[in-house]
Design a protein around this motif. Structure first.
Motif, short mmCIF file in Angstrom:
data_model
loop_
_atom_site.label_atom_id
_atom_site.label_comp_id
_atom_site.label_asym_id
_atom_site.label_seq_id
_atom_site.Cartn_x
_atom_site.Cartn_y
_atom_site.Cartn_z
N ILE A 651 0.84 -1.19 0.00
CA ILE A 651 0.00 0.00 0.00
C ILE A 651 0.88 1.25 0.00
CG2 ILE A 651 -1.62 1.36 1.40
CD1 ILE A 651 -2.86 -1.25 2.33
N ASN A 652 1.94 1.21 0.79
CA ASN A 652 2.85 2.35 0.91
C ASN A 652 3.50 2.69 -0.43
OD1 ASN A 652 4.20 4.14 3.01
ND2 ASN A 652 5.99 3.26 1.97
N THR A 653 3.87 1.67 -1.19
CA THR A 653 4.48 1.87 -2.51
C THR A 653 3.50 2.58 -3.45
OG1 THR A 653 5.83 -0.11 -2.23
CG2 THR A 653 5.53 0.70 -4.49
N PHE A 654 2.25 2.18 -3.37
CA PHE A 654 1.20 2.78 -4.20
C PHE A 654 1.05 4.26 -3.86
CE2 PHE A 654 -3.18 3.89 -5.13
CZ PHE A 654 -3.41 3.31 -6.37
N LYS A 655 1.02 4.57 -2.58
CA LYS A 655 0.86 5.97 -2.14
C LYS A 655 2.07 6.81 -2.55
CE LYS A 655 -1.98 4.79 1.90
NZ LYS A 655 -1.97 4.60 3.36
N LEU A 656 3.25 6.24 -2.40
CA LEU A 656 4.48 6.96 -2.77
C LEU A 656 4.47 7.35 -4.25
CD1 LEU A 656 7.45 5.21 -0.92
CD2 LEU A 656 7.00 7.67 -0.99
N LYS A 657 4.05 6.41 -5.08
CA LYS A 657 4.00 6.66 -6.52
C LYS A 657 3.05 7.82 -6.82
CE LYS A 657 2.86 4.44 -10.93
NZ LYS A 657 2.30 3.25 -11.60
N ASP A 658 1.92 7.85 -6.11
CA ASP A 658 0.94 8.91 -6.32
C ASP A 658 1.51 10.28 -5.92
OD1 ASP A 658 -1.80 9.75 -6.94
OD2 ASP A 658 -1.99 10.15 -4.81
N ILE A 659 2.21 10.33 -4.80
CA ILE A 659 2.77 11.59 -4.32
C ILE A 659 3.90 12.07 -5.23
CG2 ILE A 659 3.93 12.73 -2.37
CD1 ILE A 659 2.56 10.63 -0.57
N LYS A 660 4.68 11.14 -5.74
CA LYS A 660 5.80 11.51 -6.60
C LYS A 660 5.35 12.20 -7.89
CE LYS A 660 9.72 10.71 -6.76
NZ LYS A 660 10.87 11.63 -6.51
N SER A 661 4.09 11.98 -8.29
CA SER A 661 3.60 12.62 -9.52
C SER A 661 2.75 13.86 -9.22
CB SER A 661 2.78 11.61 -10.35
OG SER A 661 1.67 11.14 -9.61
N ASN A 662 2.75 14.30 -7.97
CA ASN A 662 1.97 15.48 -7.58
C ASN A 662 2.77 16.75 -7.91
OD1 ASN A 662 0.68 17.58 -6.18
ND2 ASN A 662 -0.03 16.22 -4.57
N PRO A 663 2.34 17.55 -8.89
CA PRO A 663 3.12 18.72 -9.29
C PRO A 663 3.02 19.89 -8.30
CG PRO A 663 1.09 18.64 -10.56
CD PRO A 663 1.12 17.39 -9.71
N TYR A 664 2.05 19.83 -7.40
CA TYR A 664 1.81 20.97 -6.50
C TYR A 664 2.59 20.87 -5.19
CZ TYR A 664 -1.91 20.81 -9.87
OH TYR A 664 -2.59 20.73 -11.07
N LEU A 665 3.03 19.67 -4.87
CA LEU A 665 3.75 19.48 -3.62
C LEU A 665 5.08 20.22 -3.62
CD1 LEU A 665 4.03 18.20 -0.85
CD2 LEU A 665 4.76 16.06 -1.95
N GLU A 666 5.78 20.20 -4.74
CA GLU A 666 7.08 20.87 -4.82
C GLU A 666 6.93 22.37 -4.60
OE1 GLU A 666 11.13 20.75 -7.54
OE2 GLU A 666 9.34 19.68 -8.21
N GLU A 667 5.89 22.96 -5.18
CA GLU A 667 5.67 24.39 -4.99
C GLU A 667 5.26 24.69 -3.55
OE1 GLU A 667 5.56 28.33 -5.16
OE2 GLU A 667 6.55 26.94 -6.54
#
Length: 680
Positions: A651-667
């Protein structure tokens, strides 16, 4: 003998009369509840009559290919009289709708059965037109063969075109493919008609429910009538199956089953072909049983998907780009996760805590204090132990939930003071206060939102924005600032309910985000943002207004925040990824807003129409899968816990993948880093 004949002739009239009386009794009770409890009840007058009639008739014949012009005109005599019928407690008007609708459906069935035996011409000069405005009711009895022949040819050619992007291959095998697709299209259309005509509760029962919903909808889009029928049973049972496919679904306005969430670690999550937003068109098992969703009861579909007797299920899915795929899934026992809220550490120059809140859930049975707010508190405790310098709270796609949890959570980030103002239908103001001094976290906060962030999400974000406690990044939220409650029509009635809007909530400034939504401090491009159906798109949505309130509160100074916001806006304007999202959005808006030209009913023309946006969808896919440059990892607490739990690691791997593609988190992290610099 004459007495028996007379009795048999009178019986249908008697049954129909009883049915009308029952409907009027239900309508009268709904009307009484609305008058007494609705936040903003409207008079039952000609305006209601016109709206309810139009909405009701649109639901029966949205595409204007069921009723003739003369049939519509016969029904139109009721268009200005529904308020009179309600006043007189007379629902006999429903007999006209039932008889004409049944006749229209029987005619459609007859036309379909006739055309099913006819060879269809795919080389004619016929074309179909598309319009965002509804076509008029202008058909005669002689038009239906022509109209349905064109509609069916287009459906067949469209389904064939969706099978592949290779036109030459489809053209080569067109004859054999057409035979299969034609049968499926006719079966589906006939099945839809028969499912209504042969409904176990009768056509009148279907029309009664549709009419009562149209009546409730007149007062606002979130009020509706419902009973514990197949739909509610189906949806309420989604989370209770022992063996699970690992999906959560909802029903859209077309009564289609839509994949709303893919549960991490489940069978669907392991299959990379399934995506949120896919529409389930057919379900089948290994015993050879298959059901089209469009014409099967929800009990049947629910039994197929969620029964433990069917351990393997094939889902036929319609993707967002129109293509259709079949996916075979083997159910598995799904372990319950510790909570829906989860957190990670995201690093770029500094360690920042990231918390995802999918919804504002609560223990409605009150068996434990567990809920969204308490779970967020636990995640913050973990993050603080790892010395984070800021916090990002992700409310993207959070459609709301428990207002009690939203109130509790807002209070955790506000030292003390008012959070919101609730107003009832008597204009009484109830100020919601946070009486507990102190904050669970006093560092900088960024909230991520989009057009699907609604209700309790908006309530929480508004409170933190009013106190200058957080910077909000993303796009304007949905714009729903009303509260609903479910009420039985009468005591001890467990079959008929109404969900009514009873209160409206306002910001502590007296402003409302009803219709307006929560306006972010920093706008960032969000794909498909202009196409999201926000509150302002509903004709009967409660209006925006502001109130004068006696609330007194002490927001944090905004001087630093203003400079940080300006820096963020400049970065977003110059960021290559955000420029790409903006460019794709412009293409999306152009594609979806331009008028659709008529399409000739040939394979070549329909194939071109279907695949015209393939390149756009490829751009969307590439943009959403692109990873950010952040270092993202678990808290030290979760790292230890995951070491001995294979399921949670998946489950953790799935969540990590989702966060890694979030363009707004970096900003968001850039904003927190700016905040640190200014504070120093």
């Amino acid at each position: 003998m004459k007495r028996i004949l007379l009795f048999s002739l009178l019986l249908p009239l008697s049954v129909s009369s009883q049915s009308n009386d029952k409907m009027c009794e239900t309508l009268s009770k709904i009307n009484a509840l609305v008058k007494e409890n609705h936040f903003q009840p409207k008079p039952v007058d000609d305006s209601l009559s016109v709206f309810v009639f139009d909405k009701f008739i649109d639901g029966l014949d949205e595409n204007r290919n069921i009723f003739t012009k003369s049939e519509y005109e016969k029904l139109s005599k009721h268009r200005l009289l529904i308020d009179n019928y309600i006043a007189k407690n007379d629902c006999s008007f429903m007999n006209d709708f039932v008889s004409i609708y049944k006749k229209a459906l029987e005619r459609k069935k007859s036309v379909l059965e006739k055309l099913e035996t006819v060879s269809l011409d795919y080389n004619s000069q016929d074309s179909v037109k598309f319009s965002k405005d509804q076509f008029p009711f202008d058909l005669t009895e002689n038009d239906f063969d022509r109209v349905w022949k064109k509609r069916l040819r287009f459906d067949i050619l469209e389904d064939i075109s969706k099978l592949s992007k290779n036109a030459d291959s489809l053209q080569l095998h067109f004859t054999e493919i057409e035979k299969t697709i034609k049968q499926r299209v006719f079966d589906t259309n006939l099945c839809k008609v028969n499912s209504i005509l042969n409904n176990k509760n009768g056509v009148k029962s279907i029309l009664k429910n549709d009419f009562l919903n149209a009546f409730c909808y007149y007062f606002d889009p979130h009020s509706n009538y419902f009973s514990f029928d197949a739909k509610s049973s189906f949806l309420s049972g989604l989370s209770t199956s022992n063996l699970s496919l690992g999906i959560e679904v909802s029903m859209n306005e077309r009564d289609e089953i839509v994949i709303e969430e893919i549960v991490p670690g489940g069978p669907a999550a392991r299959n990379s072909k399934i995506e949120v937003g896919d529409v389930v068109t057919k379900v089948s098992n290994t015993k050879g049983e298959e059901y089209w969703v469009s014409c099967s009861s929800m009990e049947t579909i629910g039994e197929m998907i969620f029964s433990d007797h069917n351990k393997q299920i094939e889902l036929t899915l319609r993707k967002k780009n129109g293509t259709t795929i079949a996916v075979l899934l083997k159910k598995k026992v799904m372990k319950a996760t510790a909570n829906a809220v989860y957190s990670f550490i995201a690093e770029k120059d500094a360690k920042v805590g990231y918390i995802k809140i999918p919804n504002f859930y609560a223990d409605f049975d009150e068996r434990s204090p567990k809920g969204c707010a308490d779970d967020v508190a636990k995640e913050i405790a973990k993050l603080k132990k790892d010395n984070i310098s800021g916090l990002v709270i992700d409310l993207q796609n959070n459609g709301g939930g428990s207002m009690a949890e939203a109130i509790k959570l807002a209070g955790m980030f506000v030292n003390a003071g008012p959070i919101s103002v609730l107003v009832d239908n008597n204009h009484n103001q109830n100020i919601i206060n946070d009486f507990f001094r102190g904050e669970i976290y006093d560092g900088p906060i960024v909230i991520l939102m989009n057009g699907y962030s609604a209700s309790a999400s908006e309530f929480f974000a508004a409170a933190l924005q009013d106190y200058n406690r957080a910077v909000i990044v993303g796009s304007t939220s949905l714009g729903k600032a009303s509260m609903q409650t479910i009420m039985p029509l009468e005591e001890n009635n467990e079959n008929d309910f109404v969900k009514l809007t009873i209160e409206k909530f306002y910001r502590i400034s007296g402003e409302s985000h009803q219709i307006k939504g929560i306006i972010p401090d920093v706008f960032a491009p969000v794909l498909f943002d202009s196409l999201i159906k926000r509150e302002n798109s509903f004709k009967t949505a409660l209006p925006y207004n502001a109130i004068t309130t006696s609330t007194k509160y002490n927001p944090l100074p905004k001087n630093i925040t203003s400079e940080i916001i300006n820096l963020s806006k400049t970065r977003i304007d110059n960021d290559l990824r955000f420029k790409e999202l903006k460019s794709i959005n412009e293409e999306i808006n152009f594609t979806y807003n331009k008028p659709r030209n008529p399409v000739r009913l040939t394979f070549t023309d329909v194939f071109k129409e279907v695949h015209d946006i393939d390149s756009l969808w490829e751009k969307v896919k590439n943009a959403t899968e692109k990873e950010n440059s952040l270092l993202i990892y678990n808290t030290s607490y979760d790292t230890k816990k995951l070491a001995s739990d294979d399921f949670q690691r998946e489950i953790n791997t799935f969540k990590l993948k989702d966060i890694k593609s979030n363009p707004y988190l970096e900003e968001a992290i850039n904003i927190i880093n700016d905040y640190k610099k200014f504070k120093q």
